[in-house]
Design a protein around this motif. Structure first.
Motif, mmCIF file in Angstrom:
data_model
loop_
_atom_site.group_PDB
_atom_site.id
_atom_site.type_symbol
_atom_site.label_atom_id
_atom_site.label_comp_id
_atom_site.label_asym_id
_atom_site.label_seq_id
_atom_site.Cartn_x
_atom_site.Cartn_y
_atom_site.Cartn_z
ATOM 1 N N GLY A 23 0.774 -1.228 0.000
ATOM 2 C CA GLY A 23 0.000 0.000 0.000
ATOM 3 C C GLY A 23 0.805 1.276 0.000
ATOM 4 N N THR A 24 2.091 1.197 0.277
ATOM 5 C CA THR A 24 2.877 2.426 0.313
ATOM 6 C C THR A 24 3.036 2.993 -1.091
ATOM 7 O OG1 THR A 24 4.954 1.226 0.089
ATOM 8 C CG2 THR A 24 4.219 1.694 2.320
ATOM 9 N N ALA A 25 3.134 4.289 -1.162
ATOM 10 C CA ALA A 25 3.280 4.944 -2.459
ATOM 11 C C ALA A 25 4.584 4.516 -3.139
ATOM 12 C CB ALA A 25 3.252 6.460 -2.289
ATOM 13 N N GLU A 26 5.648 4.358 -2.356
ATOM 14 C CA GLU A 26 6.930 3.961 -2.934
ATOM 15 C C GLU A 26 6.850 2.569 -3.556
ATOM 16 O OE1 GLU A 26 6.615 5.214 0.100
ATOM 17 O OE2 GLU A 26 8.107 6.793 0.406
ATOM 18 N N GLY A 27 6.187 1.644 -2.867
ATOM 19 C CA GLY A 27 6.040 0.288 -3.396
ATOM 20 C C GLY A 27 5.235 0.258 -4.675
ATOM 21 N N GLN A 28 4.153 1.029 -4.713
ATOM 22 C CA GLN A 28 3.319 1.071 -5.907
ATOM 23 C C GLN A 28 4.056 1.733 -7.070
ATOM 24 O OE1 GLN A 28 -0.481 2.776 -5.069
ATOM 25 N NE2 GLN A 28 -0.945 1.285 -3.480
ATOM 26 N N ILE A 29 4.801 2.783 -6.785
ATOM 27 C CA ILE A 29 5.573 3.454 -7.829
ATOM 28 C C ILE A 29 6.628 2.503 -8.390
ATOM 29 C CG2 ILE A 29 7.258 5.301 -8.241
ATOM 30 C CD1 ILE A 29 5.600 6.986 -6.217
ATOM 31 N N ALA A 30 7.277 1.748 -7.515
ATOM 32 C CA ALA A 30 8.291 0.792 -7.972
ATOM 33 C C ALA A 30 7.659 -0.306 -8.824
ATOM 34 C CB ALA A 30 9.007 0.181 -6.770
ATOM 35 N N LEU A 31 6.476 -0.780 -8.435
ATOM 36 C CA LEU A 31 5.791 -1.810 -9.212
ATOM 37 C C LEU A 31 5.383 -1.264 -10.577
ATOM 38 C CD1 LEU A 31 4.599 -4.676 -9.272
ATOM 39 C CD2 LEU A 31 2.498 -3.703 -8.377
ATOM 40 N N PHE A 32 4.829 -0.059 -10.607
ATOM 41 C CA PHE A 32 4.449 0.555 -11.885
ATOM 42 C C PHE A 32 5.674 0.751 -12.772
ATOM 43 C CE2 PHE A 32 0.448 2.783 -10.046
ATOM 44 C CZ PHE A 32 -0.267 1.614 -10.206
ATOM 45 N N THR A 33 6.804 1.132 -12.180
ATOM 46 C CA THR A 33 8.023 1.334 -12.956
ATOM 47 C C THR A 33 8.493 0.023 -13.566
ATOM 48 O OG1 THR A 33 8.657 3.179 -11.551
ATOM 49 C CG2 THR A 33 10.404 2.171 -12.854
ATOM 50 N N HIS A 34 8.400 -1.060 -12.806
ATOM 51 C CA HIS A 34 8.775 -2.378 -13.331
ATOM 52 C C HIS A 34 7.881 -2.760 -14.506
ATOM 53 C CE1 HIS A 34 10.316 -6.472 -13.237
ATOM 54 N NE2 HIS A 34 9.063 -6.894 -13.315
ATOM 55 N N LEU A 59 -0.588 3.547 -17.363
ATOM 56 C CA LEU A 59 0.309 3.252 -16.240
ATOM 57 C C LEU A 59 1.210 4.435 -15.913
ATOM 58 C CD1 LEU A 59 1.661 -0.385 -16.645
ATOM 59 C CD2 LEU A 59 0.469 0.581 -14.711
ATOM 60 N N VAL A 60 1.695 5.104 -16.940
ATOM 61 C CA VAL A 60 2.533 6.282 -16.714
ATOM 62 C C VAL A 60 1.730 7.363 -15.999
ATOM 63 C CG1 VAL A 60 3.795 8.144 -17.877
ATOM 64 C CG2 VAL A 60 4.109 5.787 -18.602
ATOM 65 N N GLY A 61 0.467 7.516 -16.376
ATOM 66 C CA GLY A 61 -0.398 8.494 -15.710
ATOM 67 C C GLY A 61 -0.651 8.149 -14.254
ATOM 68 N N LYS A 62 -0.862 6.870 -13.970
ATOM 69 C CA LYS A 62 -1.064 6.442 -12.580
ATOM 70 C C LYS A 62 0.193 6.699 -11.750
ATOM 71 C CE LYS A 62 -4.387 2.691 -13.113
ATOM 72 N NZ LYS A 62 -4.596 1.256 -12.874
ATOM 73 N N ARG A 63 1.355 6.377 -12.341
ATOM 74 C CA ARG A 63 2.606 6.603 -11.619
ATOM 75 C C ARG A 63 2.816 8.085 -11.381
ATOM 76 N NH1 ARG A 63 8.289 4.937 -14.202
ATOM 77 N NH2 ARG A 63 7.824 6.770 -15.450
ATOM 78 N N ARG A 64 2.491 8.915 -12.379
ATOM 79 C CA ARG A 64 2.633 10.364 -12.227
ATOM 80 C C ARG A 64 1.726 10.878 -11.104
ATOM 81 N NH1 ARG A 64 6.592 13.199 -12.797
ATOM 82 N NH2 ARG A 64 5.955 13.926 -10.790
ATOM 83 N N SER A 65 0.504 10.338 -11.013
ATOM 84 C CA SER A 65 -0.414 10.758 -9.949
ATOM 85 C C SER A 65 0.151 10.417 -8.578
ATOM 86 C CB SER A 65 -1.764 10.085 -10.125
ATOM 87 O OG SER A 65 -2.365 10.480 -11.327
ATOM 88 N N LEU A 66 0.712 9.215 -8.453
ATOM 89 C CA LEU A 66 1.310 8.830 -7.173
ATOM 90 C C LEU A 66 2.532 9.696 -6.845
ATOM 91 C CD1 LEU A 66 1.088 4.950 -7.237
ATOM 92 C CD2 LEU A 66 0.043 6.476 -5.576
ATOM 93 N N LEU A 67 3.320 10.016 -7.858
ATOM 94 C CA LEU A 67 4.469 10.886 -7.620
ATOM 95 C C LEU A 67 4.031 12.287 -7.214
ATOM 96 C CD1 LEU A 67 6.805 9.749 -10.514
ATOM 97 C CD2 LEU A 67 7.238 9.484 -8.078
ATOM 98 N N ASP A 68 2.959 12.799 -7.821
ATOM 99 C CA ASP A 68 2.427 14.110 -7.436
ATOM 100 C C ASP A 68 1.932 14.095 -5.995
ATOM 101 O OD1 ASP A 68 3.008 15.147 -9.919
ATOM 102 O OD2 ASP A 68 0.967 14.923 -10.691
ATOM 103 N N TYR A 69 1.283 12.993 -5.608
ATOM 104 C CA TYR A 69 0.815 12.833 -4.228
ATOM 105 C C TYR A 69 2.009 12.855 -3.279
ATOM 106 C CZ TYR A 69 -0.446 10.279 -0.016
ATOM 107 O OH TYR A 69 -0.595 9.882 1.289
ATOM 108 N N GLU A 84 16.307 6.571 -6.606
ATOM 109 C CA GLU A 84 16.494 5.123 -6.525
ATOM 110 C C GLU A 84 16.047 4.407 -7.791
ATOM 111 O OE1 GLU A 84 15.150 1.626 -3.437
ATOM 112 O OE2 GLU A 84 15.107 3.713 -2.798
ATOM 113 N N LEU A 85 14.927 4.838 -8.376
ATOM 114 C CA LEU A 85 14.400 4.175 -9.565
ATOM 115 C C LEU A 85 14.928 4.774 -10.869
ATOM 116 C CD1 LEU A 85 10.683 3.716 -8.491
ATOM 117 C CD2 LEU A 85 12.473 1.988 -8.561
ATOM 118 N N GLY A 86 15.552 5.933 -10.779
ATOM 119 C CA GLY A 86 16.090 6.560 -11.987
ATOM 120 C C GLY A 86 15.011 7.114 -12.890
ATOM 121 N N ILE A 87 13.974 7.685 -12.297
ATOM 122 C CA ILE A 87 12.863 8.250 -13.070
ATOM 123 C C ILE A 87 13.161 9.723 -13.351
ATOM 124 C CG2 ILE A 87 10.393 8.759 -13.049
ATOM 125 C CD1 ILE A 87 10.059 6.517 -11.040
#
Length: 89
Positions: A23-34, A59-69, A84-87
């Motif tokens: 549920g953490t934002a970092e975990g979800q962002i990492a999963l979306f990046t993968h 997926l890019v939009g979802k990741r962007r929303s989480l990053l904005d949050y 860490e993810l090189g985004i």
């Protein structure tokens, strides 16, 4: 299958609090990046696969929303996950 239970657990263990903490934002962002990296590689070989291209854009939009949050919530965590993810910003 590129995304098995073990791969997900390892991603959440590395970027979340533990391997069951999805549920953490970092975990979800990492999963979306993968997933984004996998779909990008698929689209390099199959450039006419428009359904996958649409999924990639979503997926890019979802990741962007989480990053904005994360920017609004805690800028230090945002900077750490970006590095860490090189985004790109």
């Amino acid at each position: 299958m590129y995304l098995t239970k073990e791969v997900k657990a390892e991603i959440f263990k590395k970027h979340g609090k533990n391997e069951k903490d999805s549920g953490t934002a970092e975990g979800q962002i990492a999963l979306f990046t993968h997933r984004i990296n996998h779909l990008t590689g698929h689209l390099k070989n199959n450039h006419k696969d428009y359904n996958t291209e649409r999924s990639l854009v979503k997926l890019v939009g979802k990741r962007r929303s989480l990053l904005d949050y994360l920017i609004k919530k805690d800028i230090v965590r945002y900077r750490a996950i970006i590095k860490e993810l090189g985004i790109r910003k």
